[in-house]
Every structure is written in structure tokens, then in C-alpha cells.
Design an enzyme around this catalytic site. Structure first.
Site: not given
Lengths: 134, 134, 134, 134, 134, 134
Positions: B14, B33, B39, B41, B79-80, B124
Site C-alpha cells: 500500500h 509510508c 511498501h 505489510h 491477500d497479495h 499492521e
């Protein structure tokens, strides 16, 4: 012989892809990890240094120095980065957990006294990790 | 009143950015960020459902059903993925941990029987988490 | 040489008992673990595979394949089972954590390419674990 | 060869200081850890014993005996103590994590059958740990 | 209403003692925690702030600011200190986990905007924690 | 109002089954948890007591007393047991995590001073937990 380990972490985006393979083969082999828009992880890193105790200080190595070294050489390089786009290390190298661990070992190996041996343990998720010691 | 919680997770990329702000303000406010290349998480998600016990089964709610619901509605969606680029939910919404938790609550709220109350806890990183219950 | 580890888990009932010993000796030696009605655990399993990196993929081994192998060979065999009654492996073998780790190693060893070495780490509780590498 | 590990813990105060060094050198080298009024930690201890399985019992070593040994020899000696003031082991030895791990190894080595090898892992914080196996 | 939590930690020595009680009563009541030479802990601290989302930033509160506040007000005050001897807060107050949590709440409450509510969770060991919200 | 929590654990076997339902319905509804030979878990238990601080001691409640109470009333009753066969509480009650949490609350509620409120959190696995406060 004694060893000390310092834990650290960084958050990064990445994409697994082999430019020599076709789009289809990359998708099939790397699955969701091949997403062209990237995904990301909280990487947990254990750096282990082994050698002989310094009897005068009672330390193997100064943990504050080790911690600062990891911060400068690894965290500032990879934290909050896109590994594929923002780092020179993975411009032409697939950022699998295995390759990230090897790169970290190579970077730190040059900065840590040769009398010590070095091991890297890198968690990509809480269920997968890689270990490399050269 | 009893509550049950199911833990789950997804990995995503994100970028935090407010398109109404200047590039400079975004950089200053969101710091690392705001990296334009993203980047990522490992997000850990706790979904908590509260209500009255079903005395016949001894369950509040069938955990396998809850787990499947989370898989279909949340994991397969996020996801991913790159939250900013790959999801309709964050096309026009800043994917802060707070907003992700609210979106997840909104998605699941429609799918879980109204007789239950619902709470979301989203990690997070291992040091930051957000809680939202509507 | 690099190694990758995949974490997995299964829940099972078991009873520690040596049929060649008297009831009294079993009770004294195995204590509460000898309860004839069984007790149980959440077993956490780490499967570690070591070898040489495949430079083309950047993987040591495909983690999805390893994960699927563990699911088919270990989880589906032992999860939600009574190890003493429901599994052929422990019909005539005392299901101590040591023996469970050895059995898992034996099962997986046959399924993983000989070029890799294999190590099993099995947590019986959060305070006790066993490691076996053949 | 198989190994079993038992986890345990103790809480203690300590101060890092080398009486042969000047006050200034101690302050500079050990930093906050040199505080003359002490600070403290929750030490987490992993004791790993390796050797050959006893086929009759299916145990490498009786975990209850190992656990009791750790309780008597380590926990009762160090738990809720000031390592520098209350223990003879650290009257003249700097209680660094390295030295604590070595002392624990020395104490347990004498009490555990020579046919087993022994390894100590000591967490001083959740981010730092030391390993020693003689 | 949404809440965000930031985790942090500090290591400190302490001794539980009520100067109005006799030596015997203190020993009996506080047990090992009454050791006159102190013992210590790794304290893990969760600071939870609740309120209304700031829609412009998508934040409840800037986590970097919250993190810096905890560092300045709590970590630098208590980390690597003897709570009884080195801090004015516990000169005349028994440093039980309950009192430490209340003191931390009182310190942070003055520094965090009144529009937010505040909750403290303090782990003294991995098995004991205290929660306080004013 | 302040609260303190003590963590504890027990290992047990159980089987989910409603004797009023057909064999088929039980199998379908409870799935693997209906295995007639039982399976098991490491149950992690958090007991939270809330009330007003005792200013003289600085304690809400004596944690050693709370810990001993949990040991006597819960651990010795359920640890290393088959919940269905070895305990009177689950002879006629389905030992779902929800029901176990309620039973534990009922047992402890009678033993803890009425001026305190009581909450139970029970982890059946590391991914599922139940909370109950009467």
C-alpha cells in the site's frame, strides 16, 4: 564459541518474477506473488554473530553497535521500500526470501569483523522463514 | 453475552497519500509510508463476533463458517494485492490501517447475522493495531 | 547451503503408555500423560529443508509445494485424531513428542528430493519442543 | 540424535560494570546498562538436551525431571534476585547475557548425564538472545 | 469510534514494599518481590487511544507522534532505571504493576488531546498484565 | 477501576457431540471435532479481575492467590484430562470452547470476592478464542 542474536524488522513491497520466463510461466510458478502491482510483508530479521567471548567486557560483540549496523545497512536500505523498484540490490535479482537473506548476509559480512561467523534468519511471514550462513 | 474471535491474515502492498494535498505535504505528513512505489505489510486480522450462545450446538457461531466467510470476503480480496491499485475499496480511499479496519467491518457486517455484534482488530505491524466496532 | 522452514500445526489426542510395563510403572513414569482416557495438544510443526538455491527461480524449494505436502502427508493424517487409536503409525509406538517427530521425519523424508536435507521441530506445548534431523 | 528443549524463565535485576575500568569508561561502554542502581529483565531460558532416544520409554530424557532440575538449579537461584548482589556466581563476574548463559551451562552440565550434549539459549529481551553449547 | 494501539517496552528494576508495614509483613505479603536488593522486568506497554477518525488523513492520531510521545515521556523516564531509586514517581509509591500503569496513564493523559480517550495495558511478565483507563 | 489478568494453561482431550442429534448430523455439523476417539488442545486461559485498587498494598488482588486459585480450581480439574469422560462438568454438556469458558467463569465466580468483576478468555488454538464475562 558463543553466539548472540539481534532481532530487527522492515516493511517492504515486492514482486516475484523472472524476466527470462514468459508471463504465463511466471504466473503459474510464482502464483499470487507474481502480482505485477506488488504485494508486501513485514520482514522479521534475526542477525546471529558467533565467536569467542571478550572476557574483559563479558560481551561477544557490542549489541548496540550491532543494532546500529543493522539499522544503517539494512533497515534504512529496505524499510518502507519497494524492493524491485527502489533498491539496487533487487533491480536484477528476484526478491525471494532466499535472495533477500543472501543479500543481507553479503552486506553485513563485509561490515562485521572476520573473526566472527554470521548467520541470517529472515521471516517473510509468521509461517515461513529462511536461514543462511554463507 | 459471549464472544468468539477468529484470527486470519493477508499480505499486501500500500501507499498512504491524500490526492488533495501537495506532494510536499504528503511526504511530510505520511513520511516513508508515502513512498510512491509502495511498501507492504503482513496484516493480522482478528474478527470478533458477540451474542447469545446457541444452547443446542454449544456454539455462538460456527467457526468454520466464520473462517470461510473471512477467506472469501477478506483474504481473497486483499491477500497479495496492492491495496491502492488492485482493490476498488481503496481506489479513492487512503489505505491507512484505520480505513482498512473500517472497510473490513463494513464488508463483514453485511454478511453476519444482525443478532450478532462485530468487532475488527487489525495489526499492521507487530507493534501497531487498530480496533473498530462500528 | 540455505534452508527454508514452513510452520504448520495439528490438534490431536494421545496417551503415553508402554504395554510391556505394569500399570503402576506406566502411571509413575508417565504421570498425568498416562491418563487412560487420553489428553491432547495443539502440535506446532516446523519443517526445515536445506540445500542449494535454484538460481533460476530464486527458491530453494517451492513453499506452496512444501506446504501442500505437509497438509497431505501430516495434517490430514494426524489433525483432529487420537494418535493411539486412529493412526497406524502409533498403534504399536508410544506417541511421545520424540516419536511423533521421528515418524514425521520418516514420512516426509520419502517425499522430499534426496538432494535436500530435512529437519523437524515439533512443539508439544509452548514450553516443550523436539528437534530431529535423521 | 534427537534433541528436546524445555523453556523456563526468571526475573532479575543486574548492572553491567567492569571494576577494573574507570567510572567513565564503564558509563561510555555499557551505557544505560551501567546504571549503578540496577535495572532488570524477564529472562527467558531454553535448555536443549541432545542424544539418543531411549526406545523403551520413547523419551530422550524425562521432561519433568529436566523441568525440576531447571527449577532447583536455575530458577530458585536467580529468580527475583539481584544478580550482582544476591548470587555468588556474579559477585566477581559481569552479568552480561553471555556470562549468564555460560554460568547456566556450567551449572546444568554437572547435573546432566554426560551421554547428552547441552545447549543454552537465553533471551535477555524479546529482541536479544545468546546461545552457548560449551 | 475507533482505537489505535502502539506497543512499546522498557526494562527496569523494582522492589515491592510498604514502608508503613513491618519487615515481616512486607516479606510475607510481597514474597520474592520484596527482595531488598531489587529484581527486574522487561515491561511491555500498550498505549491505546480512541476517538473519531480524522477523515482527511485517514488517521485517528499520527502513530509516529504517539510513538515519539511514549519514547520521551515513558521510555526515557523508566527504561534501564531502578523504579524505586531513580524515579520521582515511585519514591513514595509502591511500584506494583497496577501503580506503574496508573502513573503512565496520568503522565500520558496530560499530553494527549482531551478529545481522545486513553487506555494503558502493561505486561509485567508474559503471564501477568494490568489494564487501566482512568 | 483497574483490571489484572493472569495467564494459565491446560492440555485436554475432547469431542464435540450433541447426543440428541443423529450420528450423521453430528458428523456434518461438528466435522473433525466430532471424532469419536477424541482429539485435543493446549488451552490457554486468561483470567481477568477488575475492581478498585487496594491503596495500601498497591494491588488490585494478590496475583499469587489468583494464580493458586486457578491452579486448584481449573488446572487440576482439567489438565491432562479427557473433558467428556473425566470431568463431571462436561458429562452432559458439549465441551465447545464457549461452554468451557462459561464453566470456568462459573467455577471462579464463586471463589472470587463479589466486589470484583470477572472475565474469561480461552484460546482453543492460536487462531480461535472465546471471551465471557457473565
Amino acid at each position: 564459541m558463543i553466539s548472540v542474536t539481534r532481532k530487527s524488522h522492515f516493511n517492504a513491497a515486492h514482486r516475484l518474477n523472472n524476466p527470462k520466463w514468459s508471463v504465463e510461466k511466471n504466473r503459474e510458478f510464482f502464483g499470487l506473488c507474481n502480482n505485477e502491482n506488488y504485494h508486501g510483508h513485514n520482514y522479521d530479521l534475526d542477525v546471529t554473530v558467533s565467536g569467542e567471548l571478550d572476557e574483559e567486557s563479558g560481551y561477544l560483540i557490542d549489541m548496540k553497535e550491532l543494532s546500529t549496523l543493522i539499522e544503517i545497512e539494512i533497515e534504512s536500505r529496505f524499510d518502507h521500500k519497494n524492493l524491485n523498484l527502489d533498491t539496487k540490490e533487487f533491480k536484477n535479482l528476484n526478491p525471494t526470501a532466499e535472495n533477500i537473506a543472501i543479500i543481507i548476509w553479503n552486506i553485513l559480512r563485509k561490515k562485521i569483523d572476520e573473526k566472527f561467523s554470521l548467520k541470517i534468519c529472515l521471516y517473510e511471514t509468521s509461517r515461513n522463514f529462511v536461514e543462511y550462513s554463507g
